[in-house]
Design a protein around this motif. Structure first.
Motif, mmCIF file in Angstrom:
data_model
loop_
_atom_site.group_PDB
_atom_site.id
_atom_site.type_symbol
_atom_site.label_atom_id
_atom_site.label_comp_id
_atom_site.label_asym_id
_atom_site.label_seq_id
_atom_site.Cartn_x
_atom_site.Cartn_y
_atom_site.Cartn_z
ATOM 1 N N GLY A 115 24.882 36.544 89.960
ATOM 2 C CA GLY A 115 23.545 37.079 89.750
ATOM 3 C C GLY A 115 23.547 38.586 89.778
ATOM 4 O O GLY A 115 24.604 39.231 89.717
ATOM 5 N N ARG A 116 22.329 39.163 89.891
ATOM 6 C CA ARG A 116 22.163 40.601 89.792
ATOM 7 C C ARG A 116 21.414 41.120 91.016
ATOM 8 O O ARG A 116 20.531 40.445 91.566
ATOM 9 C CB ARG A 116 21.422 40.968 88.500
ATOM 10 N N THR A 117 21.748 42.346 91.415
ATOM 11 C CA THR A 117 21.228 42.894 92.662
ATOM 12 C C THR A 117 20.174 43.967 92.440
ATOM 13 O O THR A 117 20.126 44.641 91.424
ATOM 14 C CB THR A 117 22.372 43.489 93.508
ATOM 15 N N ASN A 118 19.351 44.132 93.443
ATOM 16 C CA ASN A 118 18.204 45.029 93.401
ATOM 17 C C ASN A 118 18.626 46.496 93.275
ATOM 18 O O ASN A 118 19.667 46.909 93.808
ATOM 19 C CB ASN A 118 17.379 44.852 94.678
ATOM 20 N N THR A 119 17.786 47.269 92.579
ATOM 21 C CA THR A 119 18.049 48.689 92.365
ATOM 22 C C THR A 119 16.713 49.394 92.188
ATOM 23 O O THR A 119 15.736 48.780 91.737
ATOM 24 C CB THR A 119 18.939 48.892 91.112
ATOM 25 N N PRO A 120 16.596 50.669 92.557
ATOM 26 C CA PRO A 120 15.352 51.387 92.276
ATOM 27 C C PRO A 120 15.146 51.544 90.774
ATOM 28 O O PRO A 120 16.095 51.466 89.999
ATOM 29 C CB PRO A 120 15.570 52.745 92.951
ATOM 30 N N GLU A 121 13.904 51.759 90.367
ATOM 31 C CA GLU A 121 13.590 51.848 88.956
ATOM 32 C C GLU A 121 14.456 52.883 88.259
ATOM 33 O O GLU A 121 14.414 54.065 88.576
ATOM 34 C CB GLU A 121 12.107 52.197 88.762
ATOM 35 N N PHE A 122 15.273 52.406 87.318
ATOM 36 C CA PHE A 122 16.189 53.228 86.515
ATOM 37 C C PHE A 122 17.189 54.004 87.372
ATOM 38 O O PHE A 122 17.823 54.944 86.887
ATOM 39 C CB PHE A 122 15.416 54.173 85.595
ATOM 40 N N GLY A 123 17.346 53.615 88.632
ATOM 41 C CA GLY A 123 18.356 54.236 89.487
ATOM 42 C C GLY A 123 18.097 55.687 89.816
ATOM 43 O O GLY A 123 19.031 56.415 90.162
ATOM 44 N N SER A 124 16.836 56.114 89.771
ATOM 45 C CA SER A 124 16.553 57.543 89.855
ATOM 46 C C SER A 124 16.280 58.061 91.254
ATOM 47 O O SER A 124 15.904 59.224 91.426
ATOM 48 C CB SER A 124 15.350 57.885 88.958
ATOM 49 N N THR A 125 16.480 57.234 92.275
ATOM 50 C CA THR A 125 16.328 57.719 93.639
ATOM 51 C C THR A 125 17.399 57.086 94.512
ATOM 52 O O THR A 125 18.187 56.256 94.045
ATOM 53 C CB THR A 125 14.917 57.427 94.182
ATOM 54 N N ILE A 126 17.410 57.446 95.773
ATOM 55 C CA ILE A 126 18.536 57.124 96.637
ATOM 56 C C ILE A 126 18.184 56.054 97.669
ATOM 57 O O ILE A 126 18.916 55.828 98.620
ATOM 58 C CB ILE A 126 19.060 58.425 97.306
ATOM 59 N N THR A 127 17.050 55.362 97.458
ATOM 60 C CA THR A 127 16.694 54.214 98.273
ATOM 61 C C THR A 127 16.231 53.106 97.343
ATOM 62 O O THR A 127 15.629 53.370 96.298
ATOM 63 C CB THR A 127 15.602 54.566 99.302
ATOM 64 N N THR A 128 16.507 51.855 97.710
ATOM 65 C CA THR A 128 16.185 50.722 96.841
ATOM 66 C C THR A 128 14.884 50.096 97.302
ATOM 67 O O THR A 128 14.862 49.180 98.128
ATOM 68 C CB THR A 128 17.340 49.710 96.848
ATOM 69 N N GLU A 129 13.782 50.627 96.750
ATOM 70 C CA GLU A 129 12.449 50.154 97.085
ATOM 71 C C GLU A 129 11.587 50.085 95.824
ATOM 72 O O GLU A 129 10.503 50.672 95.761
ATOM 73 C CB GLU A 129 11.803 51.069 98.125
ATOM 74 N N PRO A 130 12.022 49.355 94.784
ATOM 75 C CA PRO A 130 11.268 49.348 93.532
ATOM 76 C C PRO A 130 9.946 48.589 93.659
ATOM 77 O O PRO A 130 9.852 47.574 94.359
ATOM 78 C CB PRO A 130 12.217 48.632 92.563
#
Length: 472
Positions: A115-130
């Motif tokens: 499967g696929r793992t969580n990431t911030p929107e477009f990877g543009s920040t340094i915490t994963t809270e999309p």
């Protein structure tokens, strides 16, 4: 099966090869671990369990990672016909792009793609809270961030769902989550892994694919499995002397290592945990026979760098958003984006093409000024992996953009310059706060010298084995 899940990926592959466990049993154990623990952590946003199990019988016989489960970061690592979101509500369908070269090579290496793992929107920040999927929580303390943009991958590996997960790093997005989750995270030399066939480069060459893992040998062997130039790639990394897996355990020799503890931004006070992490790593390296002394590239910390780096990233984000609008037949409106990204796109649209070229030319000079330190006879640079101690969820606010941009810049101050130079760097879990939260340190080598990083990292790991108390 818990004992097998606690093995690293190389160990799991050996267990499948020797018949200790079947590939199906291992995959089912990993699926059970995800189902048991991901409800709290929110690391896995797209699951393909049934399809993964159905593919096991077609895995290539004799492949180095035959039967080993893996998770893919939901940013890059394109997988045709699978859900692809890049952390955004704008992308909500199946991926129409062809399989990425990295995904093809993962299949050829025998991995089972769960499967696929969580990431911030477009990877543009340094915490994963999309906003699209909610926050990924740190296995060491669910109130804390797992980092970004590879936070979902890092949380999944740290919690023991899988031994290995894919990642990518455009400003620290492998090394910072590795630091906050107590993992090994190596950002390769620019061009070591291909972004094709859909892309030539990410963020004007700043972004590189890679992995987060629990052991140095896993990182080395996984990079061996997917590295390599493809015709048409815009970059080709310097050739390595041989497989990276063979470097784990090789003698690195006596190295000249500089270290930095003062924050590159002079307005940010030093943090005692970061300073202690570097001091302990420096003492360990000195005890291993290396020449260790304070100091680093004179160019590091140049005050003009964050502005040029941020402008180039914003310009790339604006181009990505424009491309999404073209592909779907209507422009992406600011309200469809998270406030951070809407602001970055707006700022980029105020830049001219000449502004972008001037920024990249400034970075060209910065890269040469940085490289001169290694060319002068230094082997490695030691410094914190993140520019802030472990931070709670919400510390980088989604709407107060002045605070959000400032704190993001603080966190990536030690990592983003190395994205700009294209050098390899590795984060290692060598320290923890009084509350037990991991703090990593990173080592940076000259371009093309992942072999040296693996040698030294394995030497460190042998001298001080990495603990993983968050595994469940």
């Amino acid at each position: 099966m818990d004992d097998v899940l606690r093995l690293d990926a190389v160990g799991q592959a050996r267990a499948v090869r020797t018949g200790e466990v079947s590939a199906r049993e291992l995959a089912e154990a990993a699926i059970a671990a995800i189902e048991a623990h991901d409800g709290e952590l929110n690391a896995v946003v797209h699951r393909r369990f049934e399809r993964a199990l159905a593919e096991i019988d077609d895995l290539p016989a004799g492949a180095p990672f035959h039967g080993v489960p893996i998770l893919l970061k939901d940013l890059g690592w394109r997988q045709s016909g699978e859900p692809y979101s890049a952390g955004s509500r704008v992308l909500d369908g199946l991926d129409e792009a062809p399989d990425g070269h990295g995904v093809v090579r993962l299949r050829e290496a025998g991995f089972v793609l769960l499967g696929r793992t969580n990431t911030p929107e477009f990877g543009s920040t340094i915490t994963t809270e999309p906003a699209a999927f909610g926050p990924t929580r740190n296995p060491y303390d669910p109130a804390y961030s797992a980092g970004g943009s590879s936070g979902g991958s890092a949380a999944a590996v740290a919690a023991g769902m899988v031994a290995l997960a894919t990642a990518s790093d455009g400003g620290g997005s492998i090394r910072v989550p590795a630091s906050l989750c107590g993992l090994v995270g190596l950002k390769p030399t620019r061009g070591r892994l291909s972004l094709g066939p859909s892309m030539g480069e990410g963020w004007s060459g700043f972004s590189c694919p890679g992995f987060v893992s629990r052991t140095v040998r896993d990182t080395a062997a996984a990079l061996d499995a997917v590295s390599g130039y493809h015709p048409g790639d815009p970059y080709d990394a310097p050739a390595l002397p041989g497989p990276l897996a063979a470097e784990a355990g090789a003698d690195p020799g006596r190295l000249r290592i500089g270290f930095l503890t003062a924050h590159p931004r002079q307005d940010v006070p030093g943090d005692p945990d970061l300073a202690e992490a570097v001091a302990r790593a420096a003492a360990l390296l000195e005890g291993l026979g290396h020449d260790v002394a304070p100091g680093g590239p004179q160019a590091f910390g140049e005050p003009e760098f964050p502005g040029h780096f941020g402008a180039i990233v914003a310009n790339n984000l604006a181009a990505q958003v424009a491309s999404l609008g073209t592909s779907r037949g209507r422009p992406v409106e600011p309200a469809e984006l998270e406030p951070r990204n809407a602001a970055m796109v707006a700022a980029a649209r105020a830049n001219s093409a000449a502004d972008h070229i001037l920024a990249t030319q400034w970075v060209d000079g910065f890269r040469r000024r940085m490289a001169s330190w290694w060319a002068a006879g230094n082997d490695l640079l030691l410094m914190p992996s993140a520019g802030a101690a472990p931070f709670p969820l919400g510390w980088i606010p989604p709407t107060d953009l002045s605070i959000a941009f400032g704190r993001t810049a603080q966190v990536v101050a030690y990592t983003s310059p190395i994205n700009a130079t294209g050098q390899p760097a590795i984060s290692l879990p060598l320290h923890a706060t009084a509350a037990g939260l991991p703090v990593g340190v990173q080592l940076v080598a000259a371009a093309g010298r992942e072999d040296l990083l693996i040698r030294v990292a394995a030497q460190i790991e042998q001298a001080r084995p990495f603990a993983h108390p968050a595994m469940r």
